[in-house]
Design a protein around this motif. Structure first.
Motif, PDB file in Angstrom:
ATOM      1  N   GLN A 174       0.811  -1.217   0.000  1.00  0.00           N
ATOM      2  CA  GLN A 174       0.000   0.000   0.000  1.00  0.00           C
ATOM      3  C   GLN A 174       0.844   1.267   0.000  1.00  0.00           C
ATOM      4  N   LYS A 175       2.098   1.157   0.452  1.00  0.00           N
ATOM      5  CA  LYS A 175       2.946   2.348   0.574  1.00  0.00           C
ATOM      6  C   LYS A 175       3.539   2.785  -0.765  1.00  0.00           C
ATOM      7  N   TYR A 176       3.409   1.908  -1.787  1.00  0.00           N
ATOM      8  CA  TYR A 176       3.873   2.333  -3.095  1.00  0.00           C
ATOM      9  C   TYR A 176       3.048   3.523  -3.560  1.00  0.00           C
ATOM     10  N   SER A 177       3.722   4.521  -4.083  1.00  0.00           N
ATOM     11  CA  SER A 177       3.018   5.712  -4.553  1.00  0.00           C
ATOM     12  C   SER A 177       2.262   5.407  -5.844  1.00  0.00           C
ATOM     13  N   PHE A 178       1.334   6.259  -6.156  1.00  0.00           N
ATOM     14  CA  PHE A 178       0.553   6.124  -7.390  1.00  0.00           C
ATOM     15  C   PHE A 178       1.470   6.163  -8.616  1.00  0.00           C
ATOM     16  N   ILE A 179       2.486   7.031  -8.563  1.00  0.00           N
ATOM     17  CA  ILE A 179       3.420   7.151  -9.688  1.00  0.00           C
ATOM     18  C   ILE A 179       4.171   5.835  -9.897  1.00  0.00           C
ATOM     19  N   PHE A 180       4.579   5.181  -8.797  1.00  0.00           N
ATOM     20  CA  PHE A 180       5.303   3.917  -8.906  1.00  0.00           C
ATOM     21  C   PHE A 180       4.410   2.853  -9.539  1.00  0.00           C
ATOM     22  N   ARG A 181       3.152   2.800  -9.108  1.00  0.00           N
ATOM     23  CA  ARG A 181       2.223   1.833  -9.675  1.00  0.00           C
ATOM     24  C   ARG A 181       2.022   2.102 -11.169  1.00  0.00           C
ATOM     25  N   LYS A 182       1.905   3.388 -11.509  1.00  0.00           N
ATOM     26  CA  LYS A 182       1.717   3.763 -12.910  1.00  0.00           C
ATOM     27  C   LYS A 182       2.924   3.327 -13.748  1.00  0.00           C
ATOM     28  N   LEU A 183       4.119   3.493 -13.189  1.00  0.00           N
ATOM     29  CA  LEU A 183       5.336   3.060 -13.872  1.00  0.00           C
ATOM     30  C   LEU A 183       5.298   1.560 -14.131  1.00  0.00           C
ATOM     31  N   PHE A 184       4.850   0.806 -13.137  1.00  0.00           N
ATOM     32  CA  PHE A 184       4.770  -0.644 -13.297  1.00  0.00           C
ATOM     33  C   PHE A 184       3.769  -1.019 -14.383  1.00  0.00           C
ATOM     34  N   PHE A 185       2.663  -0.290 -14.478  1.00  0.00           N
ATOM     35  CA  PHE A 185       1.692  -0.566 -15.532  1.00  0.00           C
ATOM     36  C   PHE A 185       2.306  -0.326 -16.909  1.00  0.00           C
ATOM     37  N   VAL A 186       3.139   0.697 -17.016  1.00  0.00           N
ATOM     38  CA  VAL A 186       3.831   0.970 -18.278  1.00  0.00           C
ATOM     39  C   VAL A 186       4.788  -0.169 -18.618  1.00  0.00           C
ATOM     40  N   LEU A 187       5.548  -0.619 -17.623  1.00  0.00           N
ATOM     41  CA  LEU A 187       6.497  -1.716 -17.838  1.00  0.00           C
ATOM     42  C   LEU A 187       5.772  -2.987 -18.261  1.00  0.00           C
ATOM     43  N   LEU A 188       4.664  -3.293 -17.593  1.00  0.00           N
ATOM     44  CA  LEU A 188       3.891  -4.477 -17.948  1.00  0.00           C
ATOM     45  C   LEU A 188       3.293  -4.326 -19.345  1.00  0.00           C
ATOM     46  N   GLY A 189       2.915  -3.095 -19.708  1.00  0.00           N
ATOM     47  CA  GLY A 189       2.379  -2.848 -21.047  1.00  0.00           C
ATOM     48  C   GLY A 189       3.416  -3.070 -22.127  1.00  0.00           C
ATOM     49  N   ILE A 190       4.641  -2.583 -21.892  1.00  0.00           N
ATOM     50  CA  ILE A 190       5.741  -2.807 -22.843  1.00  0.00           C
ATOM     51  C   ILE A 190       6.029  -4.290 -22.973  1.00  0.00           C
ATOM     52  N   SER A 191       6.037  -4.987 -21.842  1.00  0.00           N
ATOM     53  CA  SER A 191       6.278  -6.433 -21.850  1.00  0.00           C
ATOM     54  C   SER A 191       5.209  -7.159 -22.662  1.00  0.00           C
ATOM     55  N   ALA A 192       3.932  -6.799 -22.444  1.00  0.00           N
ATOM     56  CA  ALA A 192       2.830  -7.440 -23.169  1.00  0.00           C
ATOM     57  C   ALA A 192       2.915  -7.142 -24.666  1.00  0.00           C
ATOM     58  N   LEU A 193       3.240  -5.887 -25.027  1.00  0.00           N
ATOM     59  CA  LEU A 193       3.358  -5.513 -26.438  1.00  0.00           C
ATOM     60  C   LEU A 193       4.442  -6.326 -27.126  1.00  0.00           C
ATOM     61  N   ASN A 194       5.586  -6.475 -26.454  1.00  0.00           N
ATOM     62  CA  ASN A 194       6.687  -7.264 -27.011  1.00  0.00           C
ATOM     63  C   ASN A 194       6.252  -8.714 -27.215  1.00  0.00           C
ATOM     64  N   GLY A 195       5.513  -9.255 -26.240  1.00  0.00           N
ATOM     65  CA  GLY A 195       5.041 -10.630 -26.351  1.00  0.00           C
ATOM     66  C   GLY A 195       4.036 -10.805 -27.472  1.00  0.00           C
ATOM     67  N   TYR A 196       3.091  -9.870 -27.591  1.00  0.00           N
ATOM     68  CA  TYR A 196       2.058  -9.984 -28.618  1.00  0.00           C
ATOM     69  C   TYR A 196       2.616  -9.805 -30.025  1.00  0.00           C
ATOM     70  N   LEU A 197       3.663  -8.992 -30.177  1.00  0.00           N
ATOM     71  CA  LEU A 197       4.307  -8.848 -31.483  1.00  0.00           C
ATOM     72  C   LEU A 197       4.739 -10.214 -32.027  1.00  0.00           C
ATOM     73  N   TYR A 198       5.323 -11.018 -31.143  1.00  0.00           N
ATOM     74  CA  TYR A 198       5.802 -12.327 -31.585  1.00  0.00           C
ATOM     75  C   TYR A 198       4.650 -13.334 -31.693  1.00  0.00           C
ATOM     76  N   ILE A 199       3.739 -13.333 -30.716  1.00  0.00           N
ATOM     77  CA  ILE A 199       2.643 -14.312 -30.706  1.00  0.00           C
ATOM     78  C   ILE A 199       1.793 -14.209 -31.969  1.00  0.00           C
ATOM     79  N   PHE A 200       1.425 -12.977 -32.355  1.00  0.00           N
ATOM     80  CA  PHE A 200       0.497 -12.797 -33.467  1.00  0.00           C
ATOM     81  C   PHE A 200       1.164 -12.544 -34.814  1.00  0.00           C
ATOM     82  N   PHE A 201       2.345 -11.922 -34.796  1.00  0.00           N
ATOM     83  CA  PHE A 201       2.965 -11.525 -36.055  1.00  0.00           C
ATOM     84  C   PHE A 201       4.351 -12.134 -36.293  1.00  0.00           C
TER      85      PHE A 201
END
Length: 399
Positions: free
Chosen positions: A26-53
């Motif tokens: 709970q002590k993680y700041s909103f900005i830190f959580r937002k950063l993690f969402f960006v990192l997870l998004g980049i990871s998912a995009l990289n994975g989907y590039l290979y899975i589908f294309f």
């Protein structure tokens, strides 16, 4: 693996990290959580590039350093999931030992633990991704082969595999590999698939360097799964014009200058061919008409076919596994490849060498204690071997 199943993995990863890692802290700041969402998004995009294309970020002409950052993020998120899983298992065992399911050995709400796990994930990923881009090392194998004549004892084969030449491969990098192969003065150069990730028009200047590979009896290859992703027929035409002969469920007799048979060389296509309406692998067709009085060497991109070749092949060369990535994970990779991930295996009279790959596939750039390799294989005649032994010489083995 089914594409639908693969497409769910990035979603599961996001849910796993959020509910079992981010939410408890709970002590993680909103900005830190937002950063993690960006990192997870980049990871998912990289994975989907290979899975589908069947593409990676290297296809888009972006700098190598940026590709490596994306790969670092992708693998860091994967490593973090593993660390979260380890934490869950250790906490569960601790609860059982204490007989108290309200206590934890490693508290999920700990900010310090969360930061440590994050830092460790990125460190492991950075090391593993960097290892994928180092120049290949030389790995030597020497052994006797039945039916090899005394005259041909000492026959030297260089195996390359999984070159994965793509948008970030440089001419100097491929030139270095070619020069190191030619320094060996090989009798045969054999390439066991996955040459490229991209179009002929984009990669021609770099791949043309492979035409400078020089060996006594020629350069031969089989296709890997990535050739089919990259318009195999155009690449086949391109490589064969440059003198690299592909074996597609057939064989040739390697002959010396006196036109005596030295050995049979066989090769098969890859199962991915089925999805592109091309010729599927056939061991039976590849063995038609072989000369049983000389050794048979077989090329297959995937190690799993080696099990079916125990009665026919003296030496089978494969790739595909990238060495199993790292100790521990290689066991899982082995489950899909009859237990073979890297190095030398013996199946009856058949010897199988599985290359760890000469370069890296940017879709799976992850190596720990697992360097890219150029395999140097020296075949000795049993008769010549006995003669050397009687004179107190020894043969060097390295598997």
């Amino acid at each position: 693996m089914n594409i639908l199943l693969l497409s769910i993995i990035p979603v599961l990863q996001f849910v796993f990290v959020y509910f079992l890692f981010l939410k408890p802290i709970q002590k993680y700041s909103f900005i830190f959580r937002k950063l993690f969402f960006v990192l997870l998004g980049i990871s998912a995009l990289n994975g989907y590039l290979y899975i589908f294309f069947k593409m990676t970020t290297a296809y888009f002409g972006i700098p190598k350093w940026l590709v490596m950052i994306v790969l670092n993020i992708f693998w860091a998120m994967a490593v973090l999931c593993i660390l979260i899983g380890i934490r869950l298992v250790l906490n569960f065992l601790f609860k059982l030992l204490r007989r108290n399911f309200s206590v934890n050995l490693f508290k999920p709400e700990s900010v310090i633990l969360g930061l440590f796990m994050t830092a460790l994930s990125f460190y492991i990923s950075a090391v593993a991704v960097s290892n994928g881009f180092v120049p290949p090392v030389i790995r030597n194998y020497t052994f006797t082969v039945d039916k090899l004549s005394v005259e041909n004892s000492g026959l030297k084969i260089v195996q390359l595999s999984d070159l994965h030449i793509d948008g970030i491969a440089t001419k100097s990098e491929i030139r270095d590999i070619v020069d190191r192969v030619n320094e060996q003065k090989p009798d045969l150069v054999l390439i066991t698939g996955d040459f490229v990730d991209g179009k002929v028009s984009d990669l021609k200047d770099v791949t043309d360097i492979l035409f400078d590979l020089d060996s006594k009896y020629g350069v031969y290859a089989v296709p890997g799964n990535h050739e089919y992703y990259s318009d195999y027929r155009k690449w086949l035409e391109h490589f064969e014009k440059g003198g690299i002969k592909f074996l597609e469920n057939n064989n040739i007799s390697v002959k010396d200058y006196a036109q005596n048979n030295v050995l049979n060389l066989c090769g098969i296509t890859d199962p991915t061919a089925e999805h592109y309406n091309m010729t599927e692998p056939s061991i039976k067709d590849a063995l038609v008409g072989v000369d049983n009085s000389v050794p048979t060497i077989f090329m297959s991109h995937r190690p799993k076919f080696a099990v079916q070749l125990q009665e026919f092949s003296d030496l089978t060369l494969c790739g595909h596994t990238h060495g199993g990535f790292m100790p521990g994970i290689d066991i899982l990779v082995g489950l899909l490849n009859e237990g073979m991930t890297h190095g030398l295996y013996k199946l009856g009279k058949e010897k199988v060498i599985v290359s760890s790959g000469t370069r890296i596939n940017t879709a799976s750039a992850f190596r720990i204690f697992n360097k890219p390799v150029i395999n140097i294989i020296v075949l000795e005649s049993p008769k010549a071997h006995r003669n050397l032994s009687s004179k107190n010489f020894s043969v060097y083995f390295e598997g």
